[in-house]
Design an enzyme around this catalytic site. Structure first.
Site, mmCIF file in Angstrom:
data_model
loop_
_atom_site.group_PDB
_atom_site.id
_atom_site.type_symbol
_atom_site.label_atom_id
_atom_site.label_comp_id
_atom_site.label_asym_id
_atom_site.label_seq_id
_atom_site.Cartn_x
_atom_site.Cartn_y
_atom_site.Cartn_z
ATOM 1 N N CYS A 1 0.779 -1.152 0.045
ATOM 2 C CA CYS A 1 0.059 -0.035 -0.012
ATOM 3 C C CYS A 1 0.917 1.189 0.060
ATOM 4 C CB CYS A 1 -0.951 0.025 1.319
ATOM 5 S SG CYS A 1 -0.395 0.688 2.906
ATOM 6 N N GLU A 2 0.499 2.092 -0.938
ATOM 7 C CA GLU A 2 1.444 3.479 -1.163
ATOM 8 C C GLU A 2 1.208 4.352 0.325
ATOM 9 O OE1 GLU A 2 0.056 5.401 -4.293
ATOM 10 O OE2 GLU A 2 -1.491 6.386 -3.525
ATOM 11 N N HIS A 3 0.412 4.058 1.417
ATOM 12 C CA HIS A 3 0.300 4.869 2.545
ATOM 13 C C HIS A 3 1.358 4.470 3.551
ATOM 14 C CE1 HIS A 3 -3.976 6.124 1.142
ATOM 15 N NE2 HIS A 3 -3.110 6.917 0.693
ATOM 16 N N HIS A 4 1.442 3.121 3.521
ATOM 17 C CA HIS A 4 2.395 2.607 4.720
ATOM 18 C C HIS A 4 3.521 1.704 4.374
ATOM 19 C CE1 HIS A 4 -1.633 3.310 6.349
ATOM 20 N NE2 HIS A 4 -0.983 3.732 7.328
ATOM 21 N N GLN B 1 -5.837 -0.213 -3.262
ATOM 22 C CA GLN B 1 -6.416 -1.178 -3.846
ATOM 23 C C GLN B 1 -7.645 -1.090 -5.094
ATOM 24 O OE1 GLN B 1 -8.198 -4.208 -1.351
ATOM 25 N NE2 GLN B 1 -9.722 -4.856 -2.559
ATOM 26 N N HIS C 1 -5.291 -5.848 4.070
ATOM 27 C CA HIS C 1 -4.281 -5.101 4.133
ATOM 28 C C HIS C 1 -3.709 -5.325 5.610
ATOM 29 C CE1 HIS C 1 -5.523 -2.387 0.974
ATOM 30 N NE2 HIS C 1 -6.363 -3.323 0.621
ATOM 31 N N CYS D 1 -1.647 -2.886 6.954
ATOM 32 C CA CYS D 1 -1.904 -1.837 7.518
ATOM 33 C C CYS D 1 -3.245 -1.572 8.691
ATOM 34 C CB CYS D 1 -1.545 -0.649 6.743
ATOM 35 S SG CYS D 1 -2.864 -0.442 5.465
HETATM 36 ZN ZN ZN Z 1 -1.886 1.260 4.112
#
Ligand code: ZN
Length: 195
Positions: free
Chosen positions: A83-86, A124, A152, A154
């Site tokens: 995931c690009e956030h974490h 996603q 996920h 995260c």
């Molecule tokens: Zn994430």
């Protein structure tokens, strides 16, 4: 579509950055257990983000002429993404259906397409629509439907901590968007043909 030529991931810079992260959390990047970690993480990221340097359109050729203009479904394509956030993994299965307009493509090519698009910093929702759009562009079918189910880390290893919770996303194009009966047929085939 032209192939984007992006240079290879810079392993040296990733290694330096990981060494800094190890220092920043208060660990010793040179103790035996951690000494090779920056190199390992650099190689891991190079692999997990290799899709940034691959053109999804290129795997969709050659196509094969087909008179079959009924739904084709590839179910349970396993994938792993970050995931690009974490930069934590999300992983699960993608299901892809399309109605060919005179052209089909090998099943392994569709799995490969999912892989290329998953091996990027991703969301996603975006992965789901990118798979659908790449197929619409590459195959010009009557329509495409994509369903992605994923866990996920995260979400499940921190925060709400509900292991096993799946995020389900879908993208429909063309005839799947216009005709409810086609969507219903796709969803019922995903459940193993049970109505
Ligand atoms: Zn994430």
């Amino acid at each position: 579509m032209t192939t984007p030529r992006i240079e290879a991931a810079d392993l040296q810079r990733i290694q330096q950055a990981v060494r800094q992260i190890i220092e920043a959390i208060g660990e010793d990047p040179y103790r035996p257990g951690l000494a090779d970690t920056p190199r390992r993480v650099a190689e891991l990221y190079a692999e997990m983000f290799s899709g940034l340097r691959e053109d999804p359109a290129s795997v969709l050729s050659p196509t094969f002429p087909a008179t079959h203009e009924e739904m084709v479904i590839l179910r349970d394509i396993p994938f792993y993404s970050l995931c690009e956030h974490h930069f934590l993994p999300f992983f699960g299965r993608a299901h892809v259906g399309y109605v060919p307009r005179g052209e089909v493509v090998g099943a392994s090519k569709i799995a490969r397409l999912v892989d290329i698009l998953a091996r990027r910093p991703q969301l996603q929702e975006r992965l789901t629509s990118q798979v659908a759009d790449a197929l619409m562009e590459g195959l010009r079918p009557y329509g495409v439907a994509v369903v992605v189910e994923a866990e996920h880390l995260c979400m499940t290893m921190r925060g709400i901590k509900k292991p096993g919770t799946l995020l389900v996303t879908s993208a429909v194009r063309g005839v799947f968007r216009r005709r409810g009966v086609t969507r219903t047929e796709f969803l019922s085939l995903l459940r193993g043909g049970q109505p």
